[in-house]
Scaffold this active site. Structure first.
Site, PDB file in Angstrom:
ATOM      1  N   ALA A 192     -62.542 101.661 -22.237  1.00 58.04           N
ATOM      2  CA  ALA A 192     -61.510 100.717 -21.756  1.00 58.04           C
ATOM      3  C   ALA A 192     -62.039  99.288 -21.576  1.00 58.04           C
ATOM      4  CB  ALA A 192     -60.903 101.253 -20.469  1.00 58.04           C
TER       5      ALA A 192
ATOM      6  N   GLU B 196     -72.122 102.910 -27.210  1.00 57.13           N
ATOM      7  CA  GLU B 196     -71.387 104.007 -26.571  1.00 57.13           C
ATOM      8  C   GLU B 196     -72.192 105.304 -26.698  1.00 57.13           C
ATOM      9  OE1 GLU B 196     -68.648 104.702 -24.622  1.00 57.13           O
ATOM     10  OE2 GLU B 196     -69.428 106.738 -24.836  1.00 57.13           O
TER      11      GLU B 196
ATOM     12  N   SER C 143     -63.321 103.436 -27.665  1.00 54.83           N
ATOM     13  CA  SER C 143     -61.921 103.037 -27.478  1.00 54.83           C
ATOM     14  C   SER C 143     -60.927 104.194 -27.599  1.00 54.83           C
ATOM     15  CB  SER C 143     -61.569 101.950 -28.496  1.00 54.83           C
ATOM     16  OG  SER C 143     -60.342 101.356 -28.150  1.00 54.83           O
TER      17      SER C 143
ATOM     18  N   ALA D  18     -58.248 107.091 -25.662  1.00 55.31           N
ATOM     19  CA  ALA D  18     -57.287 107.062 -24.556  1.00 55.31           C
ATOM     20  C   ALA D  18     -57.592 108.175 -23.570  1.00 55.31           C
ATOM     21  CB  ALA D  18     -55.880 107.210 -25.105  1.00 55.31           C
TER      22      ALA D  18
ATOM     23  N   CYS E 213     -56.610 108.323 -20.667  1.00 56.29           N
ATOM     24  CA  CYS E 213     -55.368 108.580 -19.908  1.00 56.29           C
ATOM     25  C   CYS E 213     -54.481 109.612 -20.621  1.00 56.29           C
ATOM     26  CB  CYS E 213     -54.577 107.290 -19.713  1.00 56.29           C
ATOM     27  SG  CYS E 213     -55.586 105.963 -19.047  1.00 56.29           S
TER      28      CYS E 213
ATOM     29  N   ASP F 251     -64.613 101.004 -13.940  1.00 55.47           N
ATOM     30  CA  ASP F 251     -64.830 102.005 -12.883  1.00 55.47           C
ATOM     31  C   ASP F 251     -66.195 101.857 -12.208  1.00 55.47           C
ATOM     32  OD1 ASP F 251     -62.443 102.954 -13.813  1.00 55.47           O
ATOM     33  OD2 ASP F 251     -63.158 104.946 -14.373  1.00 55.47           O
TER      34      ASP F 251
ATOM     35  N   ALA G  16     -57.201 102.121 -15.516  1.00 56.01           N
ATOM     36  CA  ALA G  16     -57.334 101.503 -16.829  1.00 56.01           C
ATOM     37  C   ALA G  16     -56.918 100.029 -16.847  1.00 56.01           C
ATOM     38  CB  ALA G  16     -56.494 102.286 -17.840  1.00 56.01           C
TER      39      ALA G  16
ATOM     40  N   ASN H 279     -59.356  97.051 -18.244  1.00 57.80           N
ATOM     41  CA  ASN H 279     -59.010  96.265 -19.439  1.00 57.80           C
ATOM     42  C   ASN H 279     -58.943  94.774 -19.124  1.00 57.80           C
ATOM     43  OD1 ASN H 279     -58.178  97.802 -22.072  1.00 57.80           O
ATOM     44  ND2 ASN H 279     -57.665  99.118 -20.368  1.00 57.80           N
TER      45      ASN H 279
ATOM     46  N   TYR I   1     -29.532  93.414 -14.739  1.00 60.43           N
ATOM     47  CA  TYR I   1     -28.608  94.422 -14.221  1.00 60.43           C
ATOM     48  C   TYR I   1     -27.447  94.707 -15.176  1.00 60.43           C
ATOM     49  CZ  TYR I   1     -24.416  96.183 -12.031  1.00 60.43           C
ATOM     50  OH  TYR I   1     -23.276  96.899 -11.802  1.00 60.43           O
TER      51      TYR I   1
HETATM   52  P1  FAD Z   1     -64.607 104.294 -19.396  1.00 63.98           P
HETATM   53  O1  FAD Z   1     -63.337 104.026 -20.068  1.00 63.98           O
HETATM   54  O2  FAD Z   1     -64.798 105.612 -18.739  1.00 63.98           O
HETATM   55  O3  FAD Z   1     -65.772 104.034 -20.420  1.00 63.98           O
HETATM   56  C1  FAD Z   1     -67.109 104.125 -20.052  1.00 63.98           C
HETATM   57  C2  FAD Z   1     -67.906 104.560 -21.266  1.00 63.98           C
HETATM   58  O4  FAD Z   1     -69.245 104.185 -21.063  1.00 63.98           O
HETATM   59  C3  FAD Z   1     -67.909 106.066 -21.466  1.00 63.98           C
HETATM   60  O5  FAD Z   1     -67.343 106.393 -22.721  1.00 63.98           O
HETATM   61  C4  FAD Z   1     -69.378 106.451 -21.377  1.00 63.98           C
HETATM   62  O6  FAD Z   1     -69.741 107.435 -22.330  1.00 63.98           O
HETATM   63  C5  FAD Z   1     -70.077 105.144 -21.676  1.00 63.98           C
HETATM   64  N1  FAD Z   1     -71.408 105.051 -21.081  1.00 63.98           N
HETATM   65  C6  FAD Z   1     -71.769 105.303 -19.798  1.00 63.98           C
HETATM   66  N2  FAD Z   1     -73.074 105.070 -19.624  1.00 63.98           N
HETATM   67  C7  FAD Z   1     -73.563 104.672 -20.822  1.00 63.98           C
HETATM   68  C8  FAD Z   1     -74.838 104.285 -21.263  1.00 63.98           C
HETATM   69  N3  FAD Z   1     -75.885 104.265 -20.451  1.00 63.98           N
HETATM   70  N4  FAD Z   1     -74.990 103.943 -22.555  1.00 63.98           N
HETATM   71  C9  FAD Z   1     -73.923 103.953 -23.408  1.00 63.98           C
HETATM   72  N5  FAD Z   1     -72.687 104.302 -23.037  1.00 63.98           N
HETATM   73  C10 FAD Z   1     -72.498 104.640 -21.761  1.00 63.98           C
HETATM   74  N6  FAD Z   1     -56.063 105.089 -15.473  1.00 63.98           N
HETATM   75  C11 FAD Z   1     -54.816 104.578 -15.368  1.00 63.98           C
HETATM   76  O7  FAD Z   1     -54.674 103.417 -15.002  1.00 63.98           O
HETATM   77  N7  FAD Z   1     -53.726 105.339 -15.680  1.00 63.98           N
HETATM   78  C12 FAD Z   1     -53.831 106.624 -16.106  1.00 63.98           C
HETATM   79  O8  FAD Z   1     -52.827 107.280 -16.396  1.00 63.98           O
HETATM   80  C13 FAD Z   1     -55.117 107.183 -16.205  1.00 63.98           C
HETATM   81  N8  FAD Z   1     -55.288 108.470 -16.595  1.00 63.98           N
HETATM   82  C14 FAD Z   1     -56.555 108.977 -16.720  1.00 63.98           C
HETATM   83  C15 FAD Z   1     -56.704 110.294 -17.121  1.00 63.98           C
HETATM   84  C16 FAD Z   1     -57.972 110.827 -17.256  1.00 63.98           C
HETATM   85  C17 FAD Z   1     -58.120 112.242 -17.667  1.00 63.98           C
HETATM   86  C18 FAD Z   1     -59.107 110.013 -17.012  1.00 63.98           C
HETATM   87  C19 FAD Z   1     -60.478 110.575 -17.180  1.00 63.98           C
HETATM   88  C20 FAD Z   1     -58.967 108.710 -16.594  1.00 63.98           C
HETATM   89  C21 FAD Z   1     -57.694 108.181 -16.441  1.00 63.98           C
HETATM   90  N9  FAD Z   1     -57.501 106.865 -16.004  1.00 63.98           N
HETATM   91  C22 FAD Z   1     -56.236 106.353 -15.882  1.00 63.98           C
HETATM   92  C23 FAD Z   1     -58.652 106.031 -15.607  1.00 63.98           C
HETATM   93  C24 FAD Z   1     -59.078 105.106 -16.726  1.00 63.98           C
HETATM   94  O9  FAD Z   1     -59.199 105.825 -17.906  1.00 63.98           O
HETATM   95  C25 FAD Z   1     -60.385 104.443 -16.339  1.00 63.98           C
HETATM   96  O10 FAD Z   1     -60.176 103.737 -15.151  1.00 63.98           O
HETATM   97  C26 FAD Z   1     -60.890 103.499 -17.393  1.00 63.98           C
HETATM   98  O11 FAD Z   1     -61.115 104.168 -18.603  1.00 63.98           O
HETATM   99  C27 FAD Z   1     -62.198 102.847 -16.932  1.00 63.98           C
HETATM  100  O12 FAD Z   1     -62.710 102.043 -17.943  1.00 63.98           O
HETATM  101  P2  FAD Z   1     -64.271 101.793 -18.037  1.00 63.98           P
HETATM  102  O13 FAD Z   1     -64.484 100.927 -19.223  1.00 63.98           O
HETATM  103  O14 FAD Z   1     -64.793 101.341 -16.740  1.00 63.98           O
HETATM  104  O15 FAD Z   1     -64.901 103.224 -18.268  1.00 63.98           O
END
Ligand code: FAD
Length: 560
Positions: free
Chosen positions: A10, A32, A38, A40, A42, A288, A306, A310, A432
């Site tokens: 994300a 990654e 990239s 989904a 969610c 996160d 998410a 983003n 509306y």
């Molecule tokens: P992520 O998208 O988790 O990406 C982090 C990436 O970093 C991972 O792919 C990981 O493999 C990689 N990584 C970690 N450490 C390393 C390293 N040392 N070297 C290389 N790569 C590494 N949010 C909403 O707002 N609405 C929703 O409906 C929703 N539904 C969700 C459903 C599920 C099942 C899940 C799991 C999450 C959901 N979320 C939702 C939360 C949302 O997906 C996350 O908040 C968002 O993806 C966070 O983005 P990010 O870039 O911080 O981390």
């Protein structure tokens, strides 16, 4: 300029794509650890449930797309294992071969997400127990449930954790024909919301066949006798399960940052400023993994969602490209769809304000229709609006219903972010037509009720404060006969003006009706006749939920 971005989902992918649009010449490396960038996450629960049938649909932008459209140097199956801030280098390990290389950077962006909480409980590594974080996780769950059929009986699933991912997984497993039990340590589902809305969500889940084991924590997992697994709880209960889903939340993945000597806050997230910059001016962090300022309370918080991830990724790209972008903080705006209904919230809850010792707030409940009542299909929305008592500033909203919840909470969320008051809500101009809303939209209606309280037109109280006082129920006699609270005196609203002499002038009159509207009308009459009166917010609809033992009902006569 060479920019390395760690984490390709994300926050990371969004940062990389935006940066390319702003700087055609930068060398952007997107690192990654997993096999996909990239994707989904969610959508994962809906892939498990079969709503999103094809796994490929979860891949929002493939590696080759990011290469060809954005000229990104994408490195999947590649883990960043160490950062050397002084040398401005990152150590990268090829996950498949174990080979390591060192890459130099000018700017580094950390978007490593969160780690799924996985307590070291006995049996947690048994086959059939799954987290839901990645595409391979969802694939593993699907393969497991397809391979391990229940052989004629109904399959059972235990979801550990009643947060939003747990609830979404429960719904999707029910869709797949599972008997689902949610085990949750807290006394209600969805920790960010208040009890009243959580109770309504729980009743809705139960009405759709989900069993709830609240206030009980998992103690261990074991092989089952009739099912693959058994989940044992601290209270001594045993839940058989063909599959177990771990949905206990996430912890910020701050290990690399910690190793690099970057500041990590008390909540365990990487500390950044409003430009998402860590203490090192060349290292940024998003998503996160970071702690952010709660826009409403001003406190540090963790909001693993998410939308913020983003937006933060995009802001970092802007800052790296020399623009003056800042993150405004977050309100935790969220929504979950559940069996045709939705629960959504934004901003501070009553629970949070109480925890912070904040007493300068008020809240009102209401049940406006999702659109004009005369147009077919209108459904009530249970709304709670929380606002500053001293100046009317909006603090938070929670809403549950089968229609129109998303747009109301989104509209109010946007207003909260602009620092709006309940008076702004009252005056908001919204689209509306009868099939979409009402001339007084629920958003306006919420503002009108709260503004009336602010202006002193009437005051509200909770059932907890009212129940031991004088209670006046102004519903019609037939409504009262069906369901009532024992201490209430019934004077239907149309009779009120003629029966004022029956009411006490030396006591506060707590007025109830079904949802609040007639209570408000009655309270205005009483106040203008010199009585001390206030509305019990939420009315009988809420009392029946939060204090069912207070509600008596007269059995209907037996059919002849
Ligand atoms: P992520 O998208 O988790 O990406 C982090 C990436 O970093 C991972 O792919 C990981 O493999 C990689 N990584 C970690 N450490 C390393 C390293 N040392 N070297 C290389 N790569 C590494 N949010 C909403 O707002 N609405 C929703 O409906 C929703 N539904 C969700 C459903 C599920 C099942 C899940 C799991 C999450 C959901 N979320 C939702 C939360 C949302 O997906 C996350 O908040 C968002 O993806 C966070 O983005 P990010 O870039 O911080 O981390």
């Amino acid at each position: 300029m060479k920019v390395i971005i760690i984490g390709g989902v994300a926050g990371g992918a969004s940062c990389a794509a935006r940066l390319r649009r702003l700087d055609e010449h930068a060398h952007i490396i997107l690192v990654e650890r997993g096999p996909y960038v990239s994707y989904a996450n969610c959508g994962l629960p809906y892939h498990v449930g079969g709503v999103i049938e094809k796994e490929a649909k979860l891949l929002v932008a493939t590696e080759s797309y990011l290469r060809s459209y954005f000229n990104l140097d994408v490195r999947s199956n590649c883990e960043a294992v160490a950062i050397a801030p002084k040398e401005k280098t990152v150590r990268l390990r090829n996950v498949s071969t174990g080979e390591e290389i060192t890459e130099a950077y000018d700017r580094l962006v950390l978007s490593p997400g969160g780690d799924a909480v996985r307590p070291p409980l006995p049996g947690i590594d048994l086959p059939g127990i799954f987290p839901v974080r990645t595409v391979p996780d969802a694939r593993a769950i699907r393969e497991w449930v397809e391979r391990n059929g229940a052989g004629g009986r109904k399959s059972t699933a235990v979801v550990v954790g009643g947060g939003f991912i747990g609830l979404e997984m429960a719904e999707n497993l029910v869709h797949r024909g599972f008997d689902v039990t949610i085990v949750e340590m807290l006394d209600h589902v969805l920790a960010p919301i208040d009890t009243e809305h959580a109770m309504v969500v729980e009743a809705h889940l139960q009405a759709h066949g989900v069993r709830l084991a609240m206030g009980d924590a998992v103690a261990s997992f074991a092989k089952g006798t009739t099912t693959a697994l058994e989940v044992r709880t601290k209270s001594g209960k045993n839940y058989p399960a063909d599959v177990v889903i771990l949905a206990l939340g996430v912890r910020p993945n701050a290990s690399l940052a910690r190793m690099a000597g970057l500041e990590v806050g008390e909540l365990g997230g990487i500390r950044v400023d409003e430009r998402m910059r860590t203490g090192d001016p060349d290292i940024f962090a998003v998503g996160d993994a970071v702690e952010v300022k709660d826009f409403v309370t001003g406190r540090w918080t963790l909001i693993p969602l998410a939308g913020p991830a983003n937006r933060q990724g995009r802001i970092v790209a802007d800052v790296i490209a020399g623009r003056d972008a800042r993150f405004r903080g977050t309100q935790g705006t969220s929504i979950i769809g559940l069996f045709g209904a939705a629960i959504a919230w934004t901003g501070a809850s009553e629970k949070t304000l109480r925890r912070l010792g904040d007493t300068d707030w008020e809240r009102v409940f209401m049940y406006p229709n999702s659109h004009a009542a005369y147009y077919p299909g209108a459904k009530p929305i249970m709304m709670k609006v929380i606002f500053r008592r001293s100046d009317g500033r909006l603090l938070g909203v929670q809403a549950f219903g089968e229609d129109g919840v998303d747009k109301r909470v989104s509209a109010i969320a946007a207003l909260i972010q602009m620092g709006a008051t309940v008076y702004d809500l009252e005056e908001s101009e919204l689209c509306y037509a009868p099939q979409f809303g009402s001339a007084k939209d629920p958003v306006n209606f919420a503002g009108m009720v709260a503004s009336n309280v602010m202006r002193g037109d009437f005051s509200v109280t909770s059932w907890a404060n009212a129940r031991d006082g004088y209670v006046l129920d102004v519903r019609e006699e037939n409504e009262f006969a069906l369901e009532y609270v024992a201490q209430a005196v019934n004077v239907p609203l149309p009779q009120l003006r003629a029966r004022l002499s029956e009411l006490p002038r030396d006591r506060t009159i707590n007025v109830i009706c079904k949802a609040g509207l007639r209570g408000y009308y009655a309270t205005r009459i009483l106040l203008q006749h010199g009585f001390d009166a206030r509305v019990v917010t939420g009315g009988m609809l809420l009392i029946a939920r939060i204090d069912p033992s207070a509600v008596r009902s007269t059995p209907l006569p037996a059919p002849k």
